[in-house]
Design an enzyme around this catalytic site. Structure first.
Site, PDB file in Angstrom:
ATOM      1  N   ARG A 110       4.016  -4.476 -10.477  1.00 53.98           N
ATOM      2  CA  ARG A 110       2.981  -3.437 -10.279  1.00 53.98           C
ATOM      3  C   ARG A 110       3.356  -2.275 -11.182  1.00 53.98           C
ATOM      4  O   ARG A 110       4.452  -1.713 -11.061  1.00 53.98           O
ATOM      5  CB  ARG A 110       2.906  -2.986  -8.827  1.00 53.98           C
ATOM      6  CG  ARG A 110       2.047  -1.741  -8.664  1.00 53.98           C
ATOM      7  CD  ARG A 110       1.718  -1.401  -7.246  1.00 53.98           C
ATOM      8  NE  ARG A 110       0.686  -2.284  -6.720  1.00 53.98           N
ATOM      9  CZ  ARG A 110      -0.056  -2.022  -5.647  1.00 53.98           C
ATOM     10  NH1 ARG A 110       0.136  -0.912  -4.971  1.00 53.98           N
ATOM     11  NH2 ARG A 110      -0.964  -2.862  -5.239  1.00 53.98           N
ATOM     12  N   HIS A 137      -6.698  -5.574 -10.883  1.00 52.48           N
ATOM     13  CA  HIS A 137      -5.992  -5.898  -9.640  1.00 52.48           C
ATOM     14  C   HIS A 137      -6.447  -7.299  -9.184  1.00 52.48           C
ATOM     15  O   HIS A 137      -7.090  -7.451  -8.148  1.00 52.48           O
ATOM     16  CB  HIS A 137      -6.318  -4.836  -8.583  1.00 52.48           C
ATOM     17  CG  HIS A 137      -5.388  -4.817  -7.408  1.00 52.48           C
ATOM     18  ND1 HIS A 137      -4.277  -5.641  -7.301  1.00 52.48           N
ATOM     19  CD2 HIS A 137      -5.411  -4.078  -6.257  1.00 52.48           C
ATOM     20  CE1 HIS A 137      -3.668  -5.395  -6.144  1.00 52.48           C
ATOM     21  NE2 HIS A 137      -4.325  -4.452  -5.500  1.00 52.48           N
ATOM     22  N   GLN A 140      -5.806  -8.814  -5.532  1.00 53.37           N
ATOM     23  CA  GLN A 140      -6.673  -8.233  -4.501  1.00 53.37           C
ATOM     24  C   GLN A 140      -8.004  -8.980  -4.439  1.00 53.37           C
ATOM     25  O   GLN A 140      -8.524  -9.266  -3.358  1.00 53.37           O
ATOM     26  CB  GLN A 140      -6.935  -6.749  -4.838  1.00 53.37           C
ATOM     27  CG  GLN A 140      -7.893  -6.063  -3.904  1.00 53.37           C
ATOM     28  CD  GLN A 140      -7.313  -5.897  -2.511  1.00 53.37           C
ATOM     29  OE1 GLN A 140      -6.211  -5.407  -2.362  1.00 53.37           O
ATOM     30  NE2 GLN A 140      -8.045  -6.318  -1.492  1.00 53.37           N
ATOM     31  N   ASP A 228     -13.593   1.965  -3.049  1.00 55.12           N
ATOM     32  CA  ASP A 228     -12.143   2.147  -3.164  1.00 55.12           C
ATOM     33  C   ASP A 228     -11.911   3.649  -3.268  1.00 55.12           C
ATOM     34  O   ASP A 228     -12.862   4.437  -3.428  1.00 55.12           O
ATOM     35  CB  ASP A 228     -11.637   1.395  -4.416  1.00 55.12           C
ATOM     36  CG  ASP A 228     -10.122   1.436  -4.590  1.00 55.12           C
ATOM     37  OD1 ASP A 228      -9.401   1.758  -3.611  1.00 55.12           O
ATOM     38  OD2 ASP A 228      -9.640   1.157  -5.705  1.00 55.12           O
ATOM     39  N   CYS A 267     -10.202  -2.295  -0.323  1.00 55.86           N
ATOM     40  CA  CYS A 267      -8.882  -2.905  -0.563  1.00 55.86           C
ATOM     41  C   CYS A 267      -7.770  -2.175   0.187  1.00 55.86           C
ATOM     42  O   CYS A 267      -6.697  -2.741   0.379  1.00 55.86           O
ATOM     43  CB  CYS A 267      -8.593  -2.952  -2.056  1.00 55.86           C
ATOM     44  SG  CYS A 267      -8.399  -1.328  -2.826  1.00 55.86           S
ATOM     45  N   ARG A 295      -4.646 -10.995   2.030  1.00 60.78           N
ATOM     46  CA  ARG A 295      -3.740 -10.862   0.881  1.00 60.78           C
ATOM     47  C   ARG A 295      -2.629 -11.910   0.971  1.00 60.78           C
ATOM     48  O   ARG A 295      -2.225 -12.478  -0.043  1.00 60.78           O
ATOM     49  CB  ARG A 295      -3.133  -9.447   0.823  1.00 60.78           C
ATOM     50  CG  ARG A 295      -4.112  -8.335   0.483  1.00 60.78           C
ATOM     51  CD  ARG A 295      -4.665  -8.456  -0.931  1.00 60.78           C
ATOM     52  NE  ARG A 295      -3.630  -8.419  -1.945  1.00 60.78           N
ATOM     53  CZ  ARG A 295      -3.082  -7.319  -2.458  1.00 60.78           C
ATOM     54  NH1 ARG A 295      -3.519  -6.144  -2.079  1.00 60.78           N
ATOM     55  NH2 ARG A 295      -2.131  -7.386  -3.386  1.00 60.78           N
TER      56      ARG A 295
HETATM   57  N1   CP Z   1      -4.682  -3.017  -1.695  1.00 55.52           N
HETATM   58  C1   CP Z   1      -3.428  -2.877  -2.142  1.00 55.52           C
HETATM   59  O1   CP Z   1      -3.061  -3.379  -3.210  1.00 55.52           O
HETATM   60  O2   CP Z   1      -2.599  -2.194  -1.297  1.00 55.52           O
HETATM   61  P1   CP Z   1      -1.137  -1.642  -1.618  1.00 55.52           P
HETATM   62  O3   CP Z   1      -1.285  -0.568  -2.656  1.00 55.52           O
HETATM   63  O4   CP Z   1      -0.632  -1.136  -0.315  1.00 55.52           O
HETATM   64  O5   CP Z   1      -0.305  -2.786  -2.154  1.00 55.52           O
HETATM   65  N1  NVA Z   2      -7.586   1.775  -7.280  1.00 61.42           N
HETATM   66  C1  NVA Z   2      -6.443   1.919  -6.425  1.00 61.42           C
HETATM   67  C2  NVA Z   2      -6.124   0.627  -5.743  1.00 61.42           C
HETATM   68  C3  NVA Z   2      -4.996   0.680  -4.766  1.00 61.42           C
HETATM   69  C4  NVA Z   2      -4.672  -0.651  -4.167  1.00 61.42           C
HETATM   70  C5  NVA Z   2      -5.262   2.411  -7.224  1.00 61.42           C
HETATM   71  O1  NVA Z   2      -5.071   1.942  -8.360  1.00 61.42           O
HETATM   72  O2  NVA Z   2      -4.529   3.275  -6.740  1.00 61.42           O
END
Ligand code: CP
Ligand code: NVA
Length: 310
Positions: A110, A137, A140, A228, A267, A295
């Site tokens: 990540r 992502h 997700q 989101d 999400c 997930r």
């Molecule tokens: N939706 C999602 O990816 O959550 P986290 O940021 O908690 O991993």
């Molecule tokens: N768009 C958000 C998603 C979090 C899971 C971010 O990138 O922070």
């Protein structure tokens, strides 16, 4: 050595593989209903395998779901974060990729800049999985597709409506639309549209993608309403952006325009009172916590695909 199966974007797998992942997820989820969450599936398909998870940004769901997914597949995980590893002191992605490839069987990353995960994949000799970048992502969205199917909605021809920021999650939805043949209405303020590449990919595959600033029109007759956070990780809390986003809040009036059996996806983490009202988030059409649970089941299928089992 054969080329590892990286999962940086949904297109790396393609529509047939995504369909296979969804079938696998549905089957495995149902087969282990009575088992405690940490108990492995009967066939232990990833027995002896270790996933290294590298976090340069915060995470709850991605971290926990990949950990539990690996346990359920009979394997294990370890976590590295930027602050407590040499990555945070400037060791290169390329060297980190080569070292981790000698020590673990797959890498989940990540990070912020999508170029970093491409670099990781270029130098890794084991599969690299995108656990979120600023650009996309994909993990997700496998969970989101699973959730939609579970709620009785076939993907081809589905009308998905997105509200708010044209961000990483939306990019992966547009990619999924291209691969799984559904349509997307995107309601964003001017200047917050998704990157054209993702819109063009969906349109080129025959999906209808509508870009609009009219939230009510986008919601009309939709099967799935999704939003989101307005401020993604790493972005500034700009008042100007929050003000621009306000008309795109998912509220009862907006939900009322969708089909009566429409579902609401998020999400998570949610900012109730900003992108969604309490009444919608906690309401009967919200399936955000099914989506979160999924997930695990989705990540198991992604992992099995990366290891050549699907
Ligand atoms: N939706 C999602 O990816 O959550 P986290 O940021 O908690 O991993
Ligand atoms: N768009 C958000 C998603 C979090 C899971 C971010 O990138 O922070």
């Amino acid at each position: 050595m054969s080329h590892p199966r990286h999962f940086l974007n949904l297109r790396d797998a393609g529509g047939d593989a995504i369909a296979a992942m969804l079938n696998d997820a549905i089957g495995r989820k149902s087969a282990r209903k009575a088992l405690p969450k940490g108990e492995p599936d009967a066939d232990h398909p990833l027995s002896g395998r270790v996933l290294g998870m590298v976090f340069e940004k915060s995470s709850t769901r991605t971290r926990v779901s990949f950990d539990i997914a690996m346990r359920q597949l009979g394997g294990g995980t370890l976590v590295l974060d930027a602050a407590s590893s040499q990555l945070g002191r400037g060791e290169t992605i390329a060297d980190t990729a080569r070292v981790l490839s000698r020590m673990v069987d797959a890498i989940m990353l990540r990070t912020d800049d999508h170029a970093k995960i491409e670099e990781m994949a270029q130098h890794a000799s084991v599969p690299v999985i995108n656990g979120l970048t600023d650009r996309s992502h994909p993990c997700q969205i496998v969970a989101d597709l699973l959730t939609v199917i579970e709620h009785g909605k076939p993907l081809p021809g589905l009308e998905v409506a997105w509200f708010g920021d044209g961000n990483n999650v939306l990019h992966s939805i547009l990619e999924a639309a291209a691969l799984m043949k559904f349509n997307v209405r995107v309601a964003t303020p001017k200047g917050y549209e998704p990157e054209p590449e993702f819109v063009e990919m969906a349109r080129a595959s025959g999906s209808i993608v509508t870009l609009t600033q009219d939230a009510a029109a986008a919601a009309q007759g939709a099967d799935v309403i999704v939003t989101d956070t307005w401020i993604s990780m790493g972005q500034a809390h700009a008042e100007e952006k929050l003000t621009a986003m306000a008309p795109y809040q998912v509220n009862d009036a907006l939900m009322g325009r969708a089909k009566p059996d429409a579902i609401f996806l998020h999400c998570l983490p949610a900012h109730v009172g900003d992108e969604v009202t309490q009444s919608v988030f906690e309401g009967p059409q919200s399936v955000a916590f099914d989506e979160a649970e999924n997930r695990i089941h989705a990540q198991k299928a992604v992992l099995r695909w990366c290891f050549g089992q699907l």
